[in-house]
Design a protein around this motif. Structure first.
Motif, short mmCIF file in Angstrom:
data_model
loop_
_atom_site.label_atom_id
_atom_site.label_comp_id
_atom_site.label_asym_id
_atom_site.label_seq_id
_atom_site.Cartn_x
_atom_site.Cartn_y
_atom_site.Cartn_z
N SER A 113 0.84 -1.22 0.00
CA SER A 113 0.00 0.00 0.00
C SER A 113 0.87 1.26 0.00
N THR B 130 -4.81 -4.84 6.92
CA THR B 130 -5.88 -4.14 6.20
C THR B 130 -6.79 -5.09 5.42
N LEU C 179 2.08 1.29 17.31
CA LEU C 179 2.54 2.62 17.73
C LEU C 179 1.79 3.14 18.97
N1 LIG Z 1 0.83 -0.81 13.93
C1 LIG Z 1 0.82 0.50 13.91
O1 LIG Z 1 1.30 1.15 14.82
C2 LIG Z 1 0.23 1.22 12.73
C3 LIG Z 1 0.26 2.62 12.66
C4 LIG Z 1 -0.27 3.25 11.52
C5 LIG Z 1 -0.84 2.47 10.51
N2 LIG Z 1 -0.87 1.11 10.64
C6 LIG Z 1 -1.44 0.25 9.59
O2 LIG Z 1 -0.82 0.64 8.38
C7 LIG Z 1 -1.74 0.42 7.29
C8 LIG Z 1 -1.88 1.70 6.49
O3 LIG Z 1 -2.54 2.67 7.28
P1 LIG Z 1 -2.97 4.08 6.69
O4 LIG Z 1 -3.73 4.77 7.74
O5 LIG Z 1 -1.76 4.74 6.16
O6 LIG Z 1 -3.96 3.69 5.51
P2 LIG Z 1 -3.76 3.83 3.93
O7 LIG Z 1 -2.56 3.03 3.54
O8 LIG Z 1 -3.79 5.28 3.57
O9 LIG Z 1 -5.07 3.17 3.35
C9 LIG Z 1 -5.26 1.79 3.37
C10 LIG Z 1 -4.80 1.14 2.05
O10 LIG Z 1 -4.82 -0.28 2.25
C11 LIG Z 1 -5.13 -0.95 1.04
N3 LIG Z 1 -6.20 -1.92 1.34
C12 LIG Z 1 -6.04 -3.28 1.30
N4 LIG Z 1 -7.15 -3.88 1.71
C13 LIG Z 1 -8.04 -2.90 2.02
C14 LIG Z 1 -9.37 -2.94 2.52
N5 LIG Z 1 -10.00 -4.08 2.77
N6 LIG Z 1 -10.02 -1.77 2.73
C15 LIG Z 1 -9.38 -0.60 2.48
N7 LIG Z 1 -8.09 -0.51 2.04
C16 LIG Z 1 -7.44 -1.66 1.79
C17 LIG Z 1 -5.48 0.13 0.02
O11 LIG Z 1 -4.30 0.39 -0.77
P3 LIG Z 1 -3.80 -0.58 -1.95
O12 LIG Z 1 -5.01 -1.16 -2.59
O13 LIG Z 1 -3.05 0.36 -2.86
O14 LIG Z 1 -2.92 -1.60 -1.28
C18 LIG Z 1 -5.75 1.36 0.88
O15 LIG Z 1 -5.51 2.56 0.22
C19 LIG Z 1 -3.03 -0.08 7.92
O16 LIG Z 1 -3.02 -1.49 7.92
C20 LIG Z 1 -2.93 0.42 9.35
O17 LIG Z 1 -3.71 -0.32 10.25
C21 LIG Z 1 -0.35 0.49 11.73
#
Ligand SMILES: NC(=O)c1ccc[n+]([C@@H]2O[C@H](COP(=O)([O-])OP(=O)(O)OC[C@H]3O[C@@H](n4cnc5c(N)ncnc54)[C@H](OP(=O)(O)O)[C@@H]3O)[C@@H](O)[C@H]2O)c1
Length: 343
Positions: free
Chosen positions: A150, A242, A284
């Motif tokens: 992503s 996700t 985080l």
């Molecule tokens: N562990 C932590 O501390 C932490 C902190 C921040 C974020 N995160 C994780 O990092 C990831 C990205 O977070 P973000 O806030 O930056 O979001 P984002 O990447 O802006 O949006 C989510 C992206 O995931 C993909 N995707 C795959 N399956 C999906 C589904 N079922 N529904 C919607 N989107 C889906 C899509 O991109 P593509 O189709 O282009 O792949 C979508 O644009 C998430 O998994 C989030 O939970 C984790």
């Protein structure tokens, strides 16, 4: 003041704008008059009632929101190095979807003059996530290859530009073609478009000896192959799942989630020693107390923003009252960069 309250888990309509009393800053806290709020995928998971640390720290009702930008409205006892009216931004553990929020001083930073409140609110969470993965968990070296899932989303673009800053060769994966240009603009050396290309054969072509690192936010859909495509000494860093949710759906599809859960690979320490590969996962929201790490990470990235090594992410703005629409957009899987709520 206004805030978004979620009384119980559910779909987009659970994000209700309500009136609430103005919060009072506790000692060491600052009350911020919020001008912009960053939206994160984790907020969706909170809305669905699936976010463990939200249950642990808050329960229901809950106001989501990990990051805000605004002006100092009031200083709690003991805070002496900020002035009322100064522009500040930073991280909160929940509560950010509001027109006023109190946050510990240690979690707030001065907004660089060149950034709007929307750009500032969009900065901390995704950059701290990418920073923690690339600069705390991993010990990267220039020229190494990192695969980022992503790549045009919030964390994805932050990871692209940090990887470029550190001389890594980032391979960014995107789910649809309109995301290619922005992934390249923010630092991807190569982009793989899953909607038109066969993902793993393309990875093998671009990294014939295997990958040094994979930043995994997808879940069962790709975890096994991400691990398999690491080279010896490679590391898989997991921070999201996700793909366990269904794109565009406000409610969880429990059957799909159960199936995805069962598909999550179990990594065996014996096999990992044999293969000489590592797996690490993090969240985080449990790291905000690590004040030294937070200050060090933000100070370094603010310097990189000032020198132009990093740039603000593209943002799309929604009124706070339309938080549900912002969640709908994020769950479509089609957004690029960050979504921001404006009270
Ligand atoms: N562990 C932590 O501390 C932490 C902190 C921040 C974020 N995160 C994780 O990092 C990831 C990205 O977070 P973000 O806030 O930056 O979001 P984002 O990447 O802006 O949006 C989510 C992206 O995931 C993909 N995707 C795959 N399956 C999906 C589904 N079922 N529904 C919607 N989107 C889906 C899509 O991109 P593509 O189709 O282009 O792949 C979508 O644009 C998430 O998994 C989030 O939970 C984790």
């Amino acid at each position: 003041m206004k805030l978004i309250s979620i009384a119980k888990p559910g779909s987009f309509d659970r994000l209700r704008l309500v009136d609430a009393p103005e919060p009072k800053p506790a000692p060491g806290e600052v009350r911020v008059n919020v001008r912009a709020v960053g939206v994160n995928f984790a907020d969706v998971v909170i809305r669905l009632g699936l976010y463990e640390s939200a249950k642990k720290y808050v329960g229901w009702p809950i106001t989501p929101g990990f990051e805000v930008s605004g002006e100092v409205a009031e200083l709690g006892e003991g805070v002496t190095d900020l002035q009322v009216g100064e522009r500040v931004f930073g991280v909160t553990r929940f509560g950010g979807y509001a027109s006023q929020v109190c946050a510990p001083r240690s979690q707030l930073f001065r907004v660089p003059a060149a950034l709007s409140h929307a750009q500032a609110a969009a900065f901390p969470t995704v950059h701290l996530t990418a920073y923690y993965a690339l600069r705390e968990v991993l010990r990267t070296r220039p020229g190494q290859k990192v695969l980022v899932h992503s790549a045009a989303g919030g964390v994805g673009l932050a990871a692209m530009q940090l990887a470029r800053a550190d001389g890594l060769q980032a391979i960014g994966i995107i789910g649809s073609s309109h995301k290619r240009d922005v992934a390249l603009e923010y630092g991807a050396a190569h982009v793989i478009d899953k909607s038109t290309q066969a993902l793993w054969p393309e990875v093998e072509r671009l990294a014939p000896g295997g990958l040094h690192y994979v930043l995994e936010s997808n879940g069962a859909e790709t975890l096994k192959q991400s691990y398999r495509h690491l080279r010896p000494t490679g590391r898989l860093v997991i921070y999201g799942f996700t793909s366990m949710l269904s794109r565009g759906r406000g409610r969880p599809n429990w059957l799909k989630m159960a199936r995805e859960f069962l598909r999550i690979p179990r990594f065996h320490p014996l096999e990992m020693v044999d293969a000489n590969k590592g797996v690490i996962a993090f969240n985080l929201s449990y790291l905000f107390e690590e004040q030294g790490m937070l200050a060090e990470s933000m100070t370094r990235m603010l310097g990189e923003l000032e020198s132009g090594v990093l740039k603000p992410l593209p943002v799309s703005e929604f009124p706070l009252s339309e938080a549900g629409e912002a969640h709908r957009a994020l769950q479509s899987g089609a957004t690029v960069g960050k979504l921001v709520l404006v009270p």
